[in-house]
Design a protein around this motif. Structure first.
Motif, PDB file in Angstrom:
ATOM      1  N   VAL B  14      55.705  45.531 128.144  1.00 27.26           N
ATOM      2  CA  VAL B  14      55.643  44.604 127.054  1.00 27.26           C
ATOM      3  C   VAL B  14      56.725  45.408 126.114  1.00 27.26           C
ATOM      4  N   PRO B  15      56.867  44.672 124.686  1.00 24.68           N
ATOM      5  CA  PRO B  15      57.990  45.037 124.180  1.00 24.68           C
ATOM      6  C   PRO B  15      57.834  46.506 123.558  1.00 24.68           C
ATOM      7  N   GLY B  16      59.098  47.392 123.450  1.00 23.63           N
ATOM      8  CA  GLY B  16      58.958  48.533 122.932  1.00 23.63           C
ATOM      9  C   GLY B  16      58.899  49.710 124.022  1.00 23.63           C
ATOM     10  N   GLU B  17      58.848  49.228 125.300  1.00 23.87           N
ATOM     11  CA  GLU B  17      58.864  50.227 126.511  1.00 23.87           C
ATOM     12  C   GLU B  17      60.430  50.727 126.784  1.00 23.87           C
ATOM     13  N   THR B  39      67.359  45.748 124.836  1.00 22.07           N
ATOM     14  CA  THR B  39      68.286  46.259 123.931  1.00 22.07           C
ATOM     15  C   THR B  39      68.467  47.793 123.902  1.00 22.07           C
ATOM     16  N   ARG B  51      65.711  49.851 125.793  1.00 21.69           N
ATOM     17  CA  ARG B  51      64.249  49.493 125.311  1.00 21.69           C
ATOM     18  C   ARG B  51      63.955  47.996 125.712  1.00 21.69           C
ATOM     19  N   THR B  53      62.360  44.538 124.611  1.00 18.83           N
ATOM     20  CA  THR B  53      62.078  43.746 123.413  1.00 18.83           C
ATOM     21  C   THR B  53      60.922  42.399 123.705  1.00 18.83           C
ATOM     22  N   LYS B  54      60.905  42.215 124.841  1.00 19.13           N
ATOM     23  CA  LYS B  54      60.114  41.034 125.170  1.00 19.13           C
ATOM     24  C   LYS B  54      59.166  41.267 126.296  1.00 19.13           C
TER      25      LYS B  54
END
Lengths: 240, 275
Positions: B14-17, B39, B51, B53-54
């Motif tokens: 998930v985003p943010g990992e 990113t 990280r 983002t998608k």
């Protein structure tokens, strides 16, 4: 809210069962990149995300001194179940715009526009939380880079006196009307380093808070912690 | 959900990992390449965080010294990258440039003289709706991308230029990359001894039909068969195989794709006999 059980027989800290369906609008049809229909109890919303597409020259924001700002233009349209949209829908649009701007990653292409179109299909409390969750899912479906995974929950404070205060998660319309305070909280979950990438260890940043009603500070803080725990639970069930 | 940070296999994300921490050191010993959906972020003076983002399937290849990370998704949004080969649709011609839709956030510019052997007097005249096969020559997030049909620094012809006739199929960007790499969504490790290319829908189609095909990494495919009916058959086969390879994997997917193509061919042959 009457003391004792809740109208639909839930526990105080129990969420309504929710279901979502991705790709409701055919992908590749028009400019819609991500769409979702989210049902939570009897509240149902459909959200479509278009973009990021090149902004028209008229809306491009001139580069300012603050260069780190994400120069992405966010537009939002919320339509009510029936009739014309009024002040309440405008306020919801405003919340969605701020929410989207808050969760975007800086790697999002600049000078572009993201449009969020929401249709309220049926309404039974916790509407804003539902809209924000649907928006987050539609953004992910559209492949728009996000800084983390956002989760929103609504918390109602049935009474703060006598203590301990009674809190209800994910209130329905009847509960919202009789509560002292109804708050919608959005958290953006992102991990701090790779060893702690487990969902439990992710850091929660607040990206949206809106409350209606009055309460004392202690109860409001209590609601905030309950909301975070609930959001973590939602995140865990959704990620699995 | 698996949360092993250093696990090599693909996993959902998930985003943010944060998927990796890369030490910032002198001299540089590790090279990390970031693909779509990832990113970098400075954590402190010593490390860089990578990280996601998608939401999608996190993939990584390479050894510790040079790693690649990217997130596989199903969406159609294309982000231009240098030297990508894309199929674009001409929208407009203003002055010195054609404006080309390559499926990205901005329209790309194609200089009117950027064709092999083109001069001011003798150049391809393109109009709205014409299809070109081009290579991205300028990709920056702050300016409009540029594409070119001139093969620079390359002895081997890539076949860039206008595409005549045929049909443009839009698929997810991840799927067109799969087709290009010849794996067609099938995990190479799962497939034992079959080789990767035979599972490709394009190769399977080639066993029974003659056709031309251009693959753009922007999710645009251009196909042209000997007749219009064959072009449509190829288009249908490609679109169908997209759903097959998403739900199945390995041997199973190959079998299904083969069966699907046979069925389409049967129908096609039956209709041509009637004519």
């Amino acid at each position: 809210m009457v003391d004792g059980g809740r109208g639909d027989g839930r526990e105080d800290l129990e969420l309504r069962s929710s279901r979502y369906e991705l790709g409701v609008t055919g992908v590749g049809n028009g400019k819609v990149e991500g769409s979702v229909r989210l049902t939570s109890g009897r509240t149902e919303v459909a959200v479509e995300v278009k973009g990021p597409e090149a902004s028209l020259a008229s809306v491009v924001v001139k580069p300012t001194a603050n260069r780190d700002r994400v120069s992405v233009n966010v537009k939002s349209v919320v339509s009510p179940v029936s009739g014309q949209s009024g002040e309440r829908e405008q306020a919801l649009e405003e919340s969605i715009i701020k929410f989207v701007a808050g969760v975007l990653d800086p790697s999002c292409p600049p000078r572009t526009t993201i449009t969020v179109v929401a249709q309220i299909l049926s309404e039974d409390g916790s509407l804003l939380a539902c809209l924000l969750n649907a928006t987050a899912l539609a953004l992910m479906e559209a492949g728009i880079p996000l800084y983390g995974t956002p989760v929103s929950v609504a918390v109602a404070v049935a009474h703060s006196e006598p203590s301990p205060p009674r809190l209800c998660l994910d209130p329905d319309l009847a509960e919202e009307r009789t509560s002292q305070l109804v708050g919608t909280y959005s958290y953006l979950f992102s991990s701090v380093d790779s060893s702690e990438s487990a969902i439990e260890e992710m850091k929660a940043n607040i990206v949206h808070v809106s409350t209606l009603g009055n309460s004392n500070a202690q109860t409001a803080l209590h609601a905030l912690t309950v909301a975070e725990k609930a959001a973590r639970l939602v995140l865990r069930t959704r990620a699995c | 959900m698996s949360t092993a940070a250093d696990g090599g296999g693909p996993r959902r994300c998930v985003p943010g990992e944060v998927v990796a921490q890369v030490p910032r050191e002198e001299p540089v010993t590790t090279t990390v390449r970031l693909g779509s959906g990832t990113t970098q972020e400075k954590a402190d003076g010593k490390t860089i965080l990578i990280r996601t983002t998608k939401a999608g399937v996190l993939r990584q290849t390479g050894k510790a010294a040079s790693k690649r990370y990217w997130v596989e998704t199903r969406h159609q949004r294309y982000v231009p990258t240098m030297e990508d080969l894309v199929v674009g649709i001409v929208l407009d011609c203003h002055g010195e440039n054609y404006s080309v839709d390559i499926g990205g956030p901005q329209h790309a510019l194609l200089p009117i003289l950027d064709f092999t052997g083109a001069t001011r007097r003798n150049r391809p005249m393109l109009g709205y709706g014409d299809v070109v096969y081009a290579s991205v020559s300028l990709a920056d997030r702050d300016i409009d991308p540029m594409v070119t049909c001139v093969e620079k620094n390359s002895n081997r012809s890539k076949g860039l230029g206008p595409l005549k006739g045929g049909y443009v199929v839009k698929v997810a960007t991840g799927f067109s990359r799969d087709l290009l790499s010849g794996s067609n969504g099938v995990d190479e490790e799962e497939e034992e001894g079959l080789g990767t290319s035979p599972s490709n829908v394009l190769a399977l189609l080639g066993e029974s039909l003659q056709y031309e095909c251009c693959l753009g990494v922007n999710g645009c495919l251009w196909v042209k068969g000997e007749t219009h009916a064959e072009t449509l058959l190829i288009k249908n086969a490609i679109l169908n195989s997209q759903n097959i390879s998403l739900s199945d994997s390995g041997r199973e997917a190959r079998k299904r794709v083969k069966w699907m193509i046979e069925e389409l061919l049967k129908k096609h042959n039956a209709s041509t006999v009637e004519d």
